[in-house]
Design a protein around this motif. Structure first.
Motif, mmCIF file in Angstrom:
data_model
loop_
_atom_site.group_PDB
_atom_site.id
_atom_site.type_symbol
_atom_site.label_atom_id
_atom_site.label_comp_id
_atom_site.label_asym_id
_atom_site.label_seq_id
_atom_site.Cartn_x
_atom_site.Cartn_y
_atom_site.Cartn_z
ATOM 1 N N ALA A 255 0.866 -1.058 -0.068
ATOM 2 C CA ALA A 255 -0.087 0.122 -0.099
ATOM 3 C C ALA A 255 0.960 1.215 0.006
ATOM 4 C CB ALA A 255 -1.031 -0.033 1.300
ATOM 5 N N ALA A 256 1.863 1.126 0.797
ATOM 6 C CA ALA A 256 2.659 2.480 0.825
ATOM 7 C C ALA A 256 3.525 2.673 -0.371
ATOM 8 C CB ALA A 256 3.909 2.281 1.962
ATOM 9 N N GLY B 15 -5.424 7.552 -5.055
ATOM 10 C CA GLY B 15 -6.594 7.634 -3.991
ATOM 11 C C GLY B 15 -6.189 7.384 -2.442
ATOM 12 N N TRP B 16 -4.827 7.049 -2.103
ATOM 13 C CA TRP B 16 -4.490 6.604 -0.816
ATOM 14 C C TRP B 16 -4.304 7.705 -0.124
ATOM 15 C CZ3 TRP B 16 -4.423 1.732 1.252
ATOM 16 C CH2 TRP B 16 -4.461 0.866 0.190
ATOM 17 N N GLU C 102 -9.447 6.169 -0.429
ATOM 18 C CA GLU C 102 -10.758 7.164 -0.089
ATOM 19 C C GLU C 102 -11.361 7.537 -1.406
ATOM 20 O OE1 GLU C 102 -11.176 8.541 2.802
ATOM 21 O OE2 GLU C 102 -9.317 7.910 3.672
ATOM 22 N N ALA C 103 -12.543 7.451 -1.138
ATOM 23 C CA ALA C 103 -13.747 7.245 -2.254
ATOM 24 C C ALA C 103 -13.752 8.791 -2.870
ATOM 25 C CB ALA C 103 -14.934 6.782 -1.944
ATOM 26 N N GLN C 104 -13.527 9.527 -1.709
ATOM 27 C CA GLN C 104 -13.419 10.977 -2.178
ATOM 28 C C GLN C 104 -12.184 11.781 -1.854
ATOM 29 O OE1 GLN C 104 -16.974 12.075 0.477
ATOM 30 N NE2 GLN C 104 -17.818 12.681 -1.138
ATOM 31 N N ASP C 105 -11.861 12.860 -2.556
ATOM 32 C CA ASP C 105 -10.644 13.551 -2.078
ATOM 33 C C ASP C 105 -10.811 14.253 -0.748
ATOM 34 O OD1 ASP C 105 -11.878 15.846 -2.737
ATOM 35 O OD2 ASP C 105 -11.148 15.937 -4.756
#
Length: 341
Positions: A213-214, A240-241, A266-269
């Motif tokens: 993920a990083a 999106g992370w 994240e689904a949103q910023d």
């Protein structure tokens, strides 16, 4: 010593005392409970609990009779002459050591010897050393005003250390697991990975998918150096992370000044999420600006400069924000921001 000779009689109620120590594993008062269990067997006039880190100033966690002036003098400069600060724990295993025995390896610095005699008024100190990681340890120090700890007491401390070390290991595991559980609740249903670093940068916990993920978020398996050095609570990554830095919970020495990181998709910023938070809780535009700057790591004076208002004005706005979000401090701002959306 004969085959059947006893080192020391156990006091009445010792079994119940040790049972209480077991019950406090994973709790913030575990080490104070350990000291309460030891004191009837190895009496002392007062005690000090301190965390020692390699090439760093020791941190006094708690104590039962250390004057403020003595504590200040130690923190200012005298810690450099503390023989425990240069004790190579890794080279000599897990130990119970006395000041008298440490002095056998060489005399104390004069100023430190005078500090012990005049400011602390101690004749001897017995320290139980409990490793926290490869670079730091916790010292439970028993101090006496007039007499030294004898060889029998040192043997008893060493014997007790065997069981205390195992309880300490289990306490560390439970403490980290508790922090991970609390941190996981911030992620909600979003895919998330967790990393927890100790105050000296040692890894306490890393979830299985953290490295990948990083790499997706920051093109590297760890935390970027500028993030480690900064105070920002929300850092946007690639794809999106989002990297979140909630405060560690509790006052246990292991987690004191620990750094907690959560990487989640994240689904949103960030801006869209902040706009939605403002709509849900009726935040004014100025209050929304203050939330954003707070999560960016700005303190009150910095926020005041950024918005050209007074520090008092920032504090008043924050109190209104806390009231609207039903929280009581800035420490709760990030969890409220995450769990409300």
């Amino acid at each position: 010593m004969g085959r059947h000779e006893r080192v020391h009689d156990l006091p009445a109620g010792f079994g119940k005392t040790m049972a209480r120590v077991l019950s406090r594993m994973g709790r913030d008062d575990f080490y104070e409970t350990v000291i309460d269990a030891i004191a009837p067997l190895i009496p002392c006039d007062f005690w000090i609990m301190a965390r020692y880190e390699e090439a760093a100033k020791p941190c006094i966690i708690s104590e039962s009779g250390m004057a403020a002036r003595a504590k200040s003098a130690y923190a200012d400069r005298l810690w450099r002459f503390d023989p425990l600060a240069s004790t190579p724990l890794a080279n000599d295993g897990h130990r119970a050591v006395s000041l008298r025995n440490l002095c056998a390896h060489g005399p104390l610095d004069r100023s430190y010897a005078r500090y012990l005699d005049v400011d602390l008024g101690i004749a001897d100190e017995l320290a139980l050393l409990l490793p926290l990681n490869e670079r730091s340890f916790l010292a439970l120090c028993l101090d006496r005003h007039r007499e030294a700890f004898d060889d029998g007491e040192l043997r008893l401390a060493s014997e007790m250390l065997d069981i205390l070390l195992e309880m300490h290991r289990q306490h560390v595991t439970l403490t980290v697991e508790r922090q991970v559980t609390r941190t996981s609740s911030l992620a909600g249903d979003a895919p998330a990975e967790i990393l927890i670093l100790s105050a000296d940068g040692a890894r306490l916990f890393q979830s299985e998918g953290w490295g990948e993920a990083a790499r997706q978020a920051f093109d590297r398996p760890g935390v970027p150096d500028h993030v480690l050095r900064g105070d920002r609570r929300v850092i946007l990554g690639n794809g999106g992370w989002c990297l979140l830095r909630p405060a560690s919970e509790g006052t246990d020495p292991l987690l004191r000044d620990a750094q907690v990181f959560v990487l989640r998709k994240e689904a949103q910023d960030f801006a869209s999420r902040l706009d939605r938070l403002a709509r849900l809780y009726g935040l004014t535009e100025r209050q929304k600006q203050i939330v954003r700057l707070s999560l960016d790591g700005h303190h009150n004076a910095s926020i005041a400069r950024q918005l050209d208002i007074t520090v008092g004005g920032v504090k008043n706005h924050k109190l209104r924000i806390y009231d609207k979000l039903d929280i009581t401090s800035e420490r709760e701002l990030l969890p409220a921001f995450l769990t409300s959306l």
